[in-house]
Motif scaffolding. Structure first.
Motif, mmCIF file in Angstrom:
data_model
loop_
_atom_site.group_PDB
_atom_site.id
_atom_site.type_symbol
_atom_site.label_atom_id
_atom_site.label_comp_id
_atom_site.label_asym_id
_atom_site.label_seq_id
_atom_site.Cartn_x
_atom_site.Cartn_y
_atom_site.Cartn_z
ATOM 1 N N UNK A 124 9.137 15.825 21.210
ATOM 2 C CA UNK A 124 8.651 14.618 20.551
ATOM 3 C C UNK A 124 7.153 14.754 20.311
ATOM 4 N N UNK A 125 6.739 14.696 19.059
ATOM 5 C CA UNK A 125 5.323 14.753 18.709
ATOM 6 C C UNK A 125 4.834 13.326 18.458
ATOM 7 N N UNK A 126 3.824 12.906 19.221
ATOM 8 C CA UNK A 126 3.249 11.567 19.057
ATOM 9 C C UNK A 126 1.940 11.681 18.281
ATOM 10 N N UNK A 127 1.842 10.932 17.191
ATOM 11 C CA UNK A 127 0.698 11.018 16.284
ATOM 12 C C UNK A 127 0.020 9.663 16.207
ATOM 13 N N UNK A 128 -1.293 9.657 16.429
ATOM 14 C CA UNK A 128 -2.100 8.434 16.362
ATOM 15 C C UNK A 128 -2.961 8.472 15.105
ATOM 16 N N UNK A 129 -2.859 7.436 14.278
ATOM 17 C CA UNK A 129 -3.669 7.314 13.073
ATOM 18 C C UNK A 129 -4.720 6.226 13.268
ATOM 19 N N UNK A 130 -5.969 6.549 12.931
ATOM 20 C CA UNK A 130 -7.052 5.565 12.892
ATOM 21 C C UNK A 130 -7.868 5.828 11.631
ATOM 22 N N UNK A 131 -8.665 4.844 11.249
ATOM 23 C CA UNK A 131 -9.590 5.107 10.136
ATOM 24 C C UNK A 131 -10.860 5.759 10.665
ATOM 25 N N UNK A 132 -11.564 5.046 11.540
ATOM 26 C CA UNK A 132 -12.752 5.600 12.176
ATOM 27 C C UNK A 132 -12.442 6.084 13.580
ATOM 28 N N UNK A 133 -12.108 5.137 14.452
ATOM 29 C CA UNK A 133 -11.694 5.453 15.819
ATOM 30 C C UNK A 133 -10.873 4.280 16.336
ATOM 31 N N UNK A 134 -10.363 4.393 17.556
ATOM 32 C CA UNK A 134 -9.679 3.256 18.166
ATOM 33 C C UNK A 134 -10.624 2.081 18.365
ATOM 34 N N UNK A 135 -11.877 2.409 18.627
ATOM 35 C CA UNK A 135 -12.887 1.391 18.926
ATOM 36 C C UNK A 135 -13.222 0.539 17.715
ATOM 37 N N UNK A 136 -13.349 1.180 16.553
ATOM 38 C CA UNK A 136 -13.798 0.470 15.354
ATOM 39 C C UNK A 136 -13.542 1.333 14.126
ATOM 40 N N UNK A 137 -13.205 0.683 12.998
ATOM 41 C CA UNK A 137 -13.078 1.464 11.780
ATOM 42 C C UNK A 137 -14.434 1.777 11.151
ATOM 43 N N UNK A 138 -15.500 1.363 11.821
ATOM 44 C CA UNK A 138 -16.859 1.736 11.420
ATOM 45 C C UNK A 138 -17.388 2.922 12.237
ATOM 46 N N UNK A 139 -16.644 3.334 13.249
ATOM 47 C CA UNK A 139 -17.107 4.351 14.192
ATOM 48 C C UNK A 139 -16.805 5.747 13.653
ATOM 49 N N UNK A 140 -17.788 6.631 13.711
ATOM 50 C CA UNK A 140 -17.637 7.996 13.208
ATOM 51 C C UNK A 140 -17.290 8.957 14.334
ATOM 52 N N UNK A 141 -16.226 9.732 14.139
ATOM 53 C CA UNK A 141 -15.873 10.821 15.044
ATOM 54 C C UNK A 141 -16.007 12.137 14.287
ATOM 55 N N UNK A 142 -17.060 12.866 14.596
ATOM 56 C CA UNK A 142 -17.327 14.137 13.926
ATOM 57 C C UNK A 142 -16.754 15.298 14.732
ATOM 58 N N UNK A 143 -16.715 16.457 14.123
ATOM 59 C CA UNK A 143 -16.266 17.652 14.833
ATOM 60 C C UNK A 143 -17.161 17.942 16.033
ATOM 61 N N UNK A 144 -18.429 17.550 15.924
ATOM 62 C CA UNK A 144 -19.391 17.785 17.001
ATOM 63 C C UNK A 144 -19.333 16.714 18.102
ATOM 64 N N UNK A 145 -18.533 15.672 17.885
ATOM 65 C CA UNK A 145 -18.356 14.662 18.930
ATOM 66 C C UNK A 145 -17.820 15.330 20.195
ATOM 67 N N UNK A 146 -18.254 14.875 21.339
ATOM 68 C CA UNK A 146 -17.900 15.541 22.594
ATOM 69 C C UNK A 146 -16.393 15.544 22.824
ATOM 70 N N UNK A 147 -15.915 16.622 23.428
ATOM 71 C CA UNK A 147 -14.497 16.716 23.778
ATOM 72 C C UNK A 147 -14.090 15.555 24.675
ATOM 73 N N UNK A 148 -14.999 15.103 25.519
ATOM 74 C CA UNK A 148 -14.699 14.005 26.434
ATOM 75 C C UNK A 148 -14.275 12.753 25.685
#
Length: 245
Positions: A124-148
């Motif tokens: 079973x593959x579980x997939x989560x879709x967000x626009x920006x992040x879970x926190x806010x659709x204004x929040x940016x998650x870049x490739x350089x965002x920490x793994x944590x």
């Protein structure tokens, strides 16, 4: 094997959306999702919404969709200079002016995020879709965002794959057998190429394959349409600068 197409950030760019949807159809992909930001910056916000509706593509709410749906005030962003701030306000106000009541209602009823599962044999593959992040659709998650940061999202959602948009910059990042993926932007890429991008996911029992698909489209038509509208030419010039580069 299951194929899934996911795209984001059309921003009123109907020619780019049509090019992406044509490619998805040509690949016979049956599972398609949109991460929002259907409106603003190119003159076909209504037509983009109507295309999503006609194709019955599940869609979540982007920050621009939310602003238009609820007529929220436009807050200047620190990353924009005075010129872009002025043009951004004019472009968003144009969308607020031309959006139909039906399409405004549609935007207001979009879900903020979405999660689903696909079963491939015993997996079973579980997939989560967000626009920006879970926190806010204004929040940016870049490739350089920490793994944590990504690990916290995986823990919270129990997802195997996190897919987002908003930054207009695509990437595929593997973190401890999980995947954080940005689809890039259909209508206003901020990458080296102005091509429309979308994510193609292939799910197998023992692995996933993720690929960013890049699709050229008729940029001149978009530029001419912007210049013929009340949207500032700033957004046509942006496309031109990317084309030159």
């Amino acid at each position: 094997m299951i194929q899934i197409a996911i795209f984001s950030d059309i921003h009123g760019n109907l020619p780019a959306l049509k090019a992406v949807l044509a490619d998805i159809d040509a690949r016979k992909i049956k599972n398609t999702f949109c991460l929002g930001d259907l409106v603003d910056f190119a003159p076909w916000s209504n037509e983009v919404i109507e295309s999503i509706l006609s194709k019955k593509i599940p869609c979540i709410m982007g920050n621009h969709d939310e602003r238009i749906a609820f007529d929220y005030p436009i807050i200047p962003l620190s990353k924009h200079d005075d010129q872009e701030t002025t043009c951004r306000i004019q472009a968003i106000n144009h969308s607020k002016k031309i959006i139909t009541a039906k399409n405004k209602l549609f935007l207001s009823q979009l879900p903020y995020s979405m999660q689903f599962e696909y079963k491939v044999k015993t997996k079973n593959w579980r997939i989560q879709l967000v626009h920006g992040s879970l926190e806010s659709n204004e929040h940016y998650l870049y490739e350089t965002t920490s793994d944590t940061t990504f690990e916290q999202i995986f823990k919270q959602t129990q997802a195997d794959i996190l897919v987002m948009g908003h930054t207009h910059i695509s990437y595929i990042k593997s973190i401890a057998n999980k995947w954080a993926i940005n689809t890039g932007s259909v209508g206003r890429s901020k990458e080296e190429s102005i091509d429309a991008t979308y994510l193609l996911l292939r799910l197998f029992e023992d692995r996933i394959e993720a690929e960013i698909i890049r699709i050229p489209y008729d940029i001149i038509t978009v530029m001419d349409a912007i210049k013929a509208s009340e949207i500032p030419n700033f957004y046509a010039d942006f496309l031109l600068s990317k084309q030159i580069n």
